[in-house]
Design an enzyme around this catalytic site. Structure first.
Site: not given
Length: 420
Positions: A107, A219, A258, A353
C-alpha cells in the site's frame, strides 16, 4: 519413527497455475471523485504492468493486484506477498508490491508511486491482495496511511490471518468513512501466500517436498548415480521453487552422499533461503559444502559437545529436538520452524527422510518431476513400509500438472491438507 540415515536427494521447480475462484464484483467507476484526472491524462507505462490501463470491474483490478503481489515472490518473507493497485475513473493510476521485511508494504509503495506520478488518490479505490495491516511492527500501519491519503474505497482479497490484524485493518478503514469490500479472488490470494497462512493458522510452515524420478519411480541408480534423471529445464524450474521458500531442508544422508550446497542458482535473490539439516547424531563433516557460506540450522537429537562447539564457532546453530526414540522429532521441528517465521519449507532429501516426513504428517504438498524414461531398479522416492491392505494408501489430490521441457511436473497435495 524417524530415520536420519538417509541416502540421496532427488534434485531437480515454478508457480502453479491455480483454479479460478470467481466472486461477483462491483463497478469501480462509480466511486471516482468529481475532480479525478481523466483517463487520457494517465499514460500507459510499459515498465510498470497495468499503469495507465483501463479496468472495467473489480475482478480485473484485483487480478492486476495479484500480478503485482507475485513480483515479490522471493523477497517478502516472513511477510506475505502483497500487491496493491490504485484505480480512479476506471484507470490504474499507481501500483506497488511489498518489499523485503522492514521496508515498505504494498500500500505504501502504491501511494509513493502515485505521488511520483503526480496522481491525486483522494476518493480513488485501492485494491489490495490482503487486508491492510493495522499494527506497528517493522513498519507503521498501512491502514493509517490509506486513511491519511483520503482513499474512497478499499477492496481486499482476504482478511489477514495474523492475530495482530484479523479484521482490525478493515474496521479502521470503515471507521474513517472508507467503503470496504473483502473476499474477491480470495482463493488466488490464499495460494500466493499459502505458507504465511499456514504459519499464522497452524503455527508451522507449508511443507513442499520435491523429488525427481523416471516414469517407473527411480530417482537414482543403486550406486547413487542420478545426474541427470530429468532435463535442464526441470532443474532450472526446481531452483525457482527453492527461491520462493524461506528454508530448504535436507538430511545427513543426502549431505554425505551428494555433498550439496543446497543454494538457489540462476534466480536473483536478496538473500539465500535458510538451509536446515536433519542430523540426529551430529555426524556432519565440518568440511561439508553445505556448511560453507551462510549459517545453517542443524537439527539433532543426541548432543555431541565437541561437534556442537565446532559448529557454533563456525556460525551455525544446533537445535536439539529429540523424540522418544532418540531421533529428531519432526513434528516438533515444523513448529520450531514456524516459530522462527519460516513460511514455506522446501524439502530435498532422500527416500528415508522423505518417508519419515510423510509418515509423521509433516508434508503438505509433493512437487514431483517425472522424466519420460524407464530406469529399472534403483533408489526410490519414498522408503515407505509395505502395506497390508490397499485401503491404507495415502491419498493425494492433483493440484497442477505441467510439462517443463520434456519432463512432467506434478503438484499433488495430501487430501486432508488440501485447502477448501
Amino acid at each position: 519413527m524417524h530415520t536420519s540415515d538417509d541416502r540421496r536427494s532427488n534434485n531437480d521447480h515454478e508457480h502453479e497455475h491455480e483454479h479460478e475462484h470467481v466472486i461477483d464484483s462491483n463497478d469501480i467507476g462509480s466511486h471516482a471523485t468529481p475532480d479525478a484526472t481523466k483517463a487520457d491524462d494517465v499514460k500507459a507505462d510499459a515498465g510498470h504492468a497495468g499503469i495507465g490501463a483501463r479496468v472495467d470491474n473489480d475482478r480485473d483490478a484485483m487480478a492486476l493486484a495479484l500480478e503485482w503481489a507475485a513480483r515479490g515472490m522471493n523477497i517478502t518473507a516472513p511477510n506475505p506477498r502483497i500487491g496493491c493497485v490504485i484505480v480512479r475513473d476506471g484507470v490504474v493510476i499507481a501500483a506497488g508490491h511489498t518489499q523485503p521485511a522492514g521496508q515498505a508494504h504494498a500500500e505504501i509503495q502504491a501511494l509513493r508511486d502515485a505521488a511520483a506520478r503526480g496522481q491525486d488518490v483522494r476518493g480513488a479505490t485501492a485494491y489490495v491482495t490482503l487486508e491492510p495491516c493495522s499494527h506497528h511492527g517493522r513498519t507503521p500501519p498501512c491502514s493509517e496511511a490509506l486513511v491519511a491519503a483520503g482513499l474512497g474505497r478499499v477492496v481486499a482479497a482476504m482478511v489477514d490471518p495474523n492475530p495482530l490484524v484479523a479484521g482490525r485493518g478493515l474496521a479502521q478503514l470503515e471507521a474513517a468513512g472508507i467503503a470496504v469490500t473483502s473476499g474477491l479472488l480470495a482463493h488466488e490470494a490464499h495460494e500466493l501466500n499459502i505458507g504465511f497462512f499456514s504459519r499464522m493458522q497452524r503455527g508451522r510452515p507449508w511443507v513442499r517436498l520435491k523429488t525427481a524420478a523416471s516414469l517407473d519411480g527411480t530417482t537414482a541408480l543403486d550406486n547413487g548415480e542420478s545426474q541427470w534423471v530429468t532435463g535442464p529445464d526441470a532443474r532450472a524450474d526446481g531452483h525457482a521453487w527453492r527461491a520462493r521458500a524461506s528454508a530448504i531442508l535436507t538430511g545427513i544422508g543426502t549431505v554425505k552422499a551428494d555433498d550439496p550446497q543446497l543454494t538457489v542458482r540462476g534466480v536473483a535473490l536478496p538473500k539465500q533461503p535458510r538451509r536446515v539439516i536433519v542430523d540426529s547424531r551430529l555426524d556432519i563433516d565440518l568440511g561439508a559444502r553445505i556448511l560453507q557460506g551462510d549459517p545453517c540450522w542443524i537439527i539433532a537429537a543426541l548432543p555431541d559437545p565437541a561437534k556442537l562447539d565446532a559448529l557454533t564457532a563456525a556460525g551455525h546453530e544446533v537445535i536439539l529436538l529429540p523424540n522418544a526414540s532418540g531421533k529428531v522429532d519432526l513434528p516438533a521441528l515444523m513448529l520450531e520452524l514456524g516459530r522462527r517465521e519460516i513460511n514455506e519449507l522446501h524439502v530435498e532429501a532422500g527416500a528415508k527422510l522423505n518417508a519419515s516426513l510423510v509418515r509423521e504428517g509433516c508434508v503438505d504438498e509433493l512437487l514431483v518431476y517425472l522424466a519420460p524414461s524407464l530406469i529399472g531398479p534403483g533408489q526410490g522416492m519414498f522408503a515407505l513400509p509395505a502395506l497390508a491392505r490397499l485401503d491404507q494408501q495415502r491419498a493425494l489430490v492433483f493440484h497442477a500438472v505441467s510439462q517443463v521441457g520434456p519432463d512432467l511436473r506434478i503438484l499433488a497435495r495430501f487430501a486432508p491438507s488440501a485447502p477448501v
